[in-house]
Design a protein around this motif. Sequence first.
Motif, PDB file in Angstrom:
ATOM      1  N   ALA A 197       0.980  -1.173  -0.182  1.00 27.06           N
ATOM      2  CA  ALA A 197       0.164   0.034   0.080  1.00 27.06           C
ATOM      3  C   ALA A 197       0.945   1.225   0.131  1.00 27.06           C
ATOM      4  O   ALA A 197       0.607   2.155  -0.688  1.00 27.06           O
ATOM      5  CB  ALA A 197      -0.818  -0.026   1.150  1.00 27.06           C
ATOM      6  N   MET A 198       1.848   1.258   0.676  1.00 24.49           N
ATOM      7  CA  MET A 198       2.858   2.382   0.756  1.00 24.49           C
ATOM      8  C   MET A 198       3.445   2.465  -0.532  1.00 24.49           C
ATOM      9  O   MET A 198       3.738   3.807  -0.990  1.00 24.49           O
ATOM     10  CB  MET A 198       3.875   2.116   1.903  1.00 24.49           C
ATOM     11  N   ILE A 240       1.282   4.339  -2.696  1.00 23.40           N
ATOM     12  CA  ILE A 240       0.994   5.710  -2.245  1.00 23.40           C
ATOM     13  C   ILE A 240       2.243   6.659  -2.769  1.00 23.40           C
ATOM     14  O   ILE A 240       1.969   7.681  -3.070  1.00 23.40           O
ATOM     15  CB  ILE A 240       0.802   5.765  -0.664  1.00 23.40           C
ATOM     16  N   ALA A 300       1.688   6.913  -6.547  1.00 22.51           N
ATOM     17  CA  ALA A 300       0.476   7.646  -7.050  1.00 22.51           C
ATOM     18  C   ALA A 300       0.271   8.994  -6.353  1.00 22.51           C
ATOM     19  O   ALA A 300      -0.056   9.897  -7.162  1.00 22.51           O
ATOM     20  CB  ALA A 300      -0.868   6.766  -6.701  1.00 22.51           C
ATOM     21  N   VAL A 301       0.657   9.275  -5.109  1.00 25.17           N
ATOM     22  CA  VAL A 301       0.400  10.411  -4.590  1.00 25.17           C
ATOM     23  C   VAL A 301       1.598  11.365  -4.660  1.00 25.17           C
ATOM     24  O   VAL A 301       1.620  12.505  -4.920  1.00 25.17           O
ATOM     25  CB  VAL A 301       0.045  10.238  -3.132  1.00 25.17           C
ATOM     26  N   SER A 351       8.388   7.162  -6.824  1.00 29.76           N
ATOM     27  CA  SER A 351       8.817   5.894  -6.793  1.00 29.76           C
ATOM     28  C   SER A 351      10.274   5.536  -7.529  1.00 29.76           C
ATOM     29  O   SER A 351      10.331   6.293  -8.540  1.00 29.76           O
ATOM     30  CB  SER A 351       7.894   4.938  -7.377  1.00 29.76           C
ATOM     31  N   CYS A 408       3.584  -2.618 -10.224  1.00 28.12           N
ATOM     32  CA  CYS A 408       2.442  -3.245  -9.189  1.00 28.12           C
ATOM     33  C   CYS A 408       2.475  -4.682  -9.288  1.00 28.12           C
ATOM     34  O   CYS A 408       2.357  -5.508  -8.261  1.00 28.12           O
ATOM     35  CB  CYS A 408       0.966  -2.699  -9.332  1.00 28.12           C
ATOM     36  N   ASN A 439      10.004   3.559   2.070  1.00 27.99           N
ATOM     37  CA  ASN A 439       8.781   4.148   1.544  1.00 27.99           C
ATOM     38  C   ASN A 439       8.514   5.385   2.433  1.00 27.99           C
ATOM     39  O   ASN A 439       8.045   6.516   1.867  1.00 27.99           O
ATOM     40  CB  ASN A 439       7.591   3.326   1.501  1.00 27.99           C
ATOM     41  N   MET A 490       8.348   9.618   1.377  1.00 32.58           N
ATOM     42  CA  MET A 490       7.302  10.216   1.683  1.00 32.58           C
ATOM     43  C   MET A 490       7.773  11.427   2.535  1.00 32.58           C
ATOM     44  O   MET A 490       6.975  12.327   2.786  1.00 32.58           O
ATOM     45  CB  MET A 490       6.145   9.543   2.144  1.00 32.58           C
TER      46      MET A 490
END
Length: 149
Positions: A45-46, A49, A52-53, A57, A70, A118, A122
Amino acid sequence: MSDFNGKLAAVCTAVGAVGGVIARALGGWDNAVITLIIFMVIDYAMGIIVAAVFKNSEKSENGGLSSRVCWVGLARKVITLLFVIIAYRLDLMLSTDYIRTGVIIGFCTSELISICENAGLMGIPLPSIVNKAIDILKSKSEENEHDDN
């Protein structure tokens, strides 16, 4: 309405049976497996994120979300669980009880490191206790490797 309840019961029974077979193959549904799966879900999930956010990456060319990346990540998680099954079967074959645990600890360590990476992508600072937990997991994993030799 009773036809719907019958179909729902059949679906729940099938899902429960499949879940039971998977749990048995993994050597049981204990805290080690639960922790590994939780870490795997959090890491996945991270990763999504981060891409995508945050568009940060390291696994895609533009830093954004990639369906191929993915799928590769999901495939790696499945292979991880296959290694837990292999380790459990080795424990059974050799009449031991540490191979599966060592494999799970090793993969939990890897997942936790990835989660921390990750978080860093962020911009989230890590509490020092998390770094200490990683060090403890690494040392336990190394102990299991030395016990195997």
